[in-house]
Design a protein around this motif. Structure first.
Motif, PDB file in Angstrom:
ATOM      1  N   CYS A   4       0.860  -1.184   0.000  1.00  0.00           N
ATOM      2  CA  CYS A   4       0.000   0.000   0.000  1.00  0.00           C
ATOM      3  C   CYS A   4       0.899   1.237   0.000  1.00  0.00           C
ATOM      4  O   CYS A   4       1.771   1.364   0.855  1.00  0.00           O
ATOM      5  CB  CYS A   4      -0.888  -0.018   1.239  1.00  0.00           C
ATOM      6  SG  CYS A   4      -1.796   1.526   1.461  1.00  0.00           S
ATOM      7  N   ASN A   6       0.049   4.118   0.755  1.00  0.00           N
ATOM      8  CA  ASN A   6      -0.357   5.020   1.840  1.00  0.00           C
ATOM      9  C   ASN A   6       0.263   4.628   3.183  1.00  0.00           C
ATOM     10  O   ASN A   6       0.818   5.460   3.882  1.00  0.00           O
ATOM     11  CB  ASN A   6      -1.882   5.046   1.938  1.00  0.00           C
ATOM     12  CG  ASN A   6      -2.375   6.073   2.950  1.00  0.00           C
ATOM     13  OD1 ASN A   6      -1.923   7.211   2.938  1.00  0.00           O
ATOM     14  ND2 ASN A   6      -3.273   5.657   3.820  1.00  0.00           N
ATOM     15  N   CYS A   7       0.189   3.309   3.525  1.00  0.00           N
ATOM     16  CA  CYS A   7       0.666   2.914   4.854  1.00  0.00           C
ATOM     17  C   CYS A   7       1.756   1.850   4.803  1.00  0.00           C
ATOM     18  O   CYS A   7       2.319   1.489   5.844  1.00  0.00           O
ATOM     19  CB  CYS A   7      -0.507   2.423   5.713  1.00  0.00           C
ATOM     20  SG  CYS A   7      -1.118   0.804   5.219  1.00  0.00           S
ATOM     21  N   CYS A  27      -6.298  -1.610   0.406  1.00  0.00           N
ATOM     22  CA  CYS A  27      -5.449  -1.928   1.546  1.00  0.00           C
ATOM     23  C   CYS A  27      -6.321  -2.469   2.679  1.00  0.00           C
ATOM     24  O   CYS A  27      -7.305  -1.835   3.063  1.00  0.00           O
ATOM     25  CB  CYS A  27      -4.687  -0.701   1.997  1.00  0.00           C
ATOM     26  SG  CYS A  27      -3.684  -1.020   3.462  1.00  0.00           S
ATOM     27  N   CYS A  30      -5.433   0.195   5.967  1.00  0.00           N
ATOM     28  CA  CYS A  30      -5.925   1.577   6.050  1.00  0.00           C
ATOM     29  C   CYS A  30      -7.132   1.815   5.148  1.00  0.00           C
ATOM     30  O   CYS A  30      -7.638   2.937   5.073  1.00  0.00           O
ATOM     31  CB  CYS A  30      -4.808   2.565   5.723  1.00  0.00           C
ATOM     32  SG  CYS A  30      -4.345   2.604   3.978  1.00  0.00           S
TER      33      CYS A  30
HETATM   34 ZN   LIG Z   1      -2.714   1.035   3.556  1.00  0.00          ZN
END
Ligand SMILES: [Zn+2]
Length: 177
Positions: A4, A6-7, A27, A30
């Motif tokens: 992911c 993002n995280c 994901c 998140c």
């Molecule tokens: Zn994520």
């Protein structure tokens, strides 16, 4: 997709999000849905008198083949500014955009070409970093067997047809194989 963005969690799942109609990477940590969409390739056919300017590519894909100056649109620019930038990068030339010429989709590789027509300012051009050479061609001089991409063949053929017929249109096409 392995992580992911993002995280950083491993292996987002590929499934249809609620209320959507096609699978996306989601994901499981998140809940970010990672949308991917087609890339826009913007370019411009520079015109000078009865000739058009093409660039011989110095980079893959299609190294050594001739192309209408074009490239991936960048974030933060308009599609027409992107076209002018590409003409400058590939041919060290400036153009005054005179109209939209072609919209060309290639769904298999998620690309959309936007080609403008532009007047080559003062007939000046050079050889940019992504080109081996650049040249003005009359219609009968176009090296059809050595053109890099379907989008450029489409743009060139429609341009010469329009010129013969005294018309100017926005042409919509694609490569659907
Ligand atoms: Zn994520």
């Amino acid at each position: 997709m392995k992580f992911c963005s993002n995280c950083g969690t491993k292996e987002p799942v590929f499934k249809i999000p609620k209320g959507d109609n096609r699978p996306r990477f989601i994901c499981h940590n998140c809940d970010t849905i990672h949308y991917t969409n087609p890339n826009i390739i913007t370019g411009c056919l520079p015109i000078w008198e009865d000739k058009v300017l093409l660039c011989k590519r110095s980079i893959e894909p299609r190294l050594g083949y001739w192309n209408v100056p074009s490239g991936f649109m960048e974030n933060g620019e308009t599609v027409e500014d992107g076209a002018k930038r590409e003409v400058w990068e590939e041919a060290e030339a400036k153009v005054e955009i005179i109209g939209t010429h072609a919209l060309f989709s290639i769904p298999r590789i998620n690309q959309v070409y936007v080609h403008f027509l532009g007047n080559l300012i003062d007939g000046q051009y050079g050889v940019g970093e992504e080109s081996l050479e650049t040249e003005l061609f009359m219609e009968e001089e176009i090296p059809w067997e050595g053109i890099a991409f379907h989008s450029s063949i489409f743009t060139l053929k429609r341009f010469f047809d329009d010129r013969k017929n005294g018309t100017r249109k926005v042409h919509i096409g694609g490569y659907l194989q």
